[in-house]
Design a protein around this motif. Sequence first.
Motif, PDB file in Angstrom:
ATOM      1  N   UNK A  91      84.834  62.040 -71.138  1.00 50.62           N
ATOM      2  CA  UNK A  91      84.135  63.001 -70.335  1.00 50.62           C
ATOM      3  C   UNK A  91      84.518  63.001 -68.995  1.00 50.62           C
ATOM      4  N   UNK A  92      84.801  61.606 -68.460  1.00 52.69           N
ATOM      5  CA  UNK A  92      85.440  61.637 -67.015  1.00 52.69           C
ATOM      6  C   UNK A  92      86.635  62.290 -66.975  1.00 52.69           C
ATOM      7  N   UNK A  93      87.264  62.178 -67.761  1.00 53.15           N
ATOM      8  CA  UNK A  93      88.703  62.735 -67.898  1.00 53.15           C
ATOM      9  C   UNK A  93      88.765  64.174 -67.837  1.00 53.15           C
ATOM     10  N   UNK A  94      87.762  64.919 -68.866  1.00 54.47           N
ATOM     11  CA  UNK A  94      87.652  66.354 -68.799  1.00 54.47           C
ATOM     12  C   UNK A  94      87.145  66.751 -67.604  1.00 54.47           C
ATOM     13  N   UNK A  95      86.115  66.337 -66.902  1.00 60.08           N
ATOM     14  CA  UNK A  95      85.529  66.611 -65.844  1.00 60.08           C
ATOM     15  C   UNK A  95      86.646  66.522 -64.647  1.00 60.08           C
ATOM     16  N   UNK A  96      87.448  65.601 -64.380  1.00 49.98           N
ATOM     17  CA  UNK A  96      88.672  65.345 -63.397  1.00 49.98           C
ATOM     18  C   UNK A  96      89.607  66.674 -63.607  1.00 49.98           C
ATOM     19  N   UNK A  97      89.823  67.003 -64.873  1.00 52.08           N
ATOM     20  CA  UNK A  97      90.750  67.911 -65.132  1.00 52.08           C
ATOM     21  C   UNK A  97      90.354  69.339 -64.800  1.00 52.08           C
ATOM     22  N   UNK A  98      89.144  69.701 -65.291  1.00 53.48           N
ATOM     23  CA  UNK A  98      88.163  70.910 -64.719  1.00 53.48           C
ATOM     24  C   UNK A  98      88.343  70.821 -63.137  1.00 53.48           C
ATOM     25  N   UNK A  99      87.984  69.949 -62.616  1.00 51.36           N
ATOM     26  CA  UNK A  99      87.898  69.728 -60.878  1.00 51.36           C
ATOM     27  C   UNK A  99      89.403  70.247 -60.479  1.00 51.36           C
ATOM     28  N   UNK A 100      90.429  69.602 -60.965  1.00 49.85           N
ATOM     29  CA  UNK A 100      91.566  69.770 -60.658  1.00 49.85           C
ATOM     30  C   UNK A 100      92.223  71.369 -60.952  1.00 49.85           C
ATOM     31  N   UNK A 101      91.732  71.901 -62.043  1.00 53.14           N
ATOM     32  CA  UNK A 101      91.884  73.281 -62.337  1.00 53.14           C
ATOM     33  C   UNK A 101      91.370  74.065 -61.477  1.00 53.14           C
ATOM     34  N   UNK A 102      90.108  74.150 -61.225  1.00 52.70           N
ATOM     35  CA  UNK A 102      89.571  74.987 -60.215  1.00 52.70           C
ATOM     36  C   UNK A 102      89.909  74.777 -58.700  1.00 52.70           C
TER      37      UNK A 102
END
Length: 115
Positions: free
Chosen positions: A27-38
């Motif tokens: 979950x933390x990795x997925x959240x970090x990827x979403x932040x980097x994406x947006x």
Amino acid sequence: MIFEPSLAFAMGANGAEGQGNPITAFIPLIVMFAIFYFLLIRPQQKKAKQHREVLGNLKKGDRVITAGGLYGRIHALNDDILTLEIGDNVKVQTNRNYIAGLAETETRPVSKEPK
């Protein structure tokens, strides 16, 4: 008596408590990827798309600025080569990909008269 922890004690019941759902570890990795994406990837893709549209819509007479900082007016267009007029009877050729964008202001020639 001196207490000496052993390997068996370290691997006891207290060490096994961290075994939970493996998805929660991601979950933390997925959240970090979403932040980097947006915040990084998506805005960069939008800007690149707008730049491609500007380059595709260039026409003779447009005022442009090159990636090297030259301001000029498009004198002639070929497929990927643009001829820019950067001064009186001064023309240079540049690749279309090296056009940074449209120039927003009209440049004025430098006066040759002393102040």
